[in-house]
Design an enzyme around this catalytic site. Sequence first.
Site, PDB file in Angstrom:
ATOM      1  N   CYS A   1      30.398 -72.077  -5.905  1.00  0.00           N
ATOM      2  CA  CYS A   1      29.876 -72.063  -7.514  1.00  0.00           C
ATOM      3  C   CYS A   1      28.787 -71.397  -7.668  1.00  0.00           C
ATOM      4  CB  CYS A   1      30.466 -73.389  -8.185  1.00  0.00           C
ATOM      5  SG  CYS A   1      29.142 -74.730  -7.846  1.00  0.00           S
TER       6      CYS A   1
ATOM      7  N   GLU B   1      26.342 -87.786  -6.808  1.00  0.00           N
ATOM      8  CA  GLU B   1      25.815 -87.522  -8.513  1.00  0.00           C
ATOM      9  C   GLU B   1      25.914 -88.099  -9.546  1.00  0.00           C
ATOM     10  OE1 GLU B   1      28.742 -84.930 -11.577  1.00  0.00           O
ATOM     11  OE2 GLU B   1      28.629 -83.893  -9.776  1.00  0.00           O
TER      12      GLU B   1
ATOM     13  N   THR C   1      31.147 -84.001 -13.035  1.00  0.00           N
ATOM     14  CA  THR C   1      30.943 -82.909 -12.791  1.00  0.00           C
ATOM     15  C   THR C   1      32.959 -81.968 -12.258  1.00  0.00           C
ATOM     16  OG1 THR C   1      29.618 -81.637 -11.122  1.00  0.00           O
ATOM     17  CG2 THR C   1      28.539 -82.236 -13.510  1.00  0.00           C
TER      18      THR C   1
END
Length: 282
Positions: free
Chosen positions: A12, A124, A160
Amino acid sequence: MEIILAKRAGFCFGVKRATQMAFEAAEKEGKTYSLGPIIHSPQVVHRLEEMGVKVLKGLGEITDGTIIVRSHGVTSEELEEAVRKELEVVDATCPFVKKAQENVQNLSEAGYEVVVVGDADHPEVQGIVSYAKGKVCVVGSEEEAARLPKMKKIGIVAQTTQSFDNLKHVVLECLRKGAEIRIFNTICDATAVRQQEATALARTVDCMIVIGGYNSANTKRLAEVCAELQPRTHQIETAQEINPAWFEGVAKVGVTAGASTPKWLIDEVIERIREIDSAKTS
């Protein structure tokens, strides 16, 4: 046997940016460290290690050199420590993760009790949580949200790589917990699009191959959503793990890959599937 590769399989934007920054840093002279694996791809991490990049769990006794902040980000305390030690910092945090960190800090400073929707053990999420200056909790599911106490002001952000459905269900539960709720949809668009593509592909094939690190949250989720529609779904890290028996009676195979999977790994997997197909027909 027809092989169909999902259009958005592999790196990504955030991962591509982070790996590029890491390899550029590795080429410079001096000691270079990565604060945690740069991305959740053991193969990419190994290549960086071969270039001299040492993966650290913490800054510890490090007094000089360059520190690369992984794509998942680090805690605010770790970043402050790197600055305090006057280390050169290459911040490869994904911009979408950075936005979630900023949202948590702003919500917290505005007096909201923060709910982070995600996996509490994921780096994260641990980084995002560290930016809260007041009360904060991590909720992984609708069931966990149902156990939350009543709160006056609730601020919600998401890891995310969360699925939109899970965020939606948690938000609905939180509506029962507080009178004032502010929500930031911090799910990366690339995650949602990949999952949509993968499920559409899984409906049309006889077998699905999902490529990506076993420590990758988004790859694991891709495999899960594919398996719901196509039971013959297999997650692998490398082409060496492929079992020829998976393709018995298969006319069409779908291939997708997590956001941390490099193109060269995808190419190797497709080549291996072609070799198996050729052996069957020869």
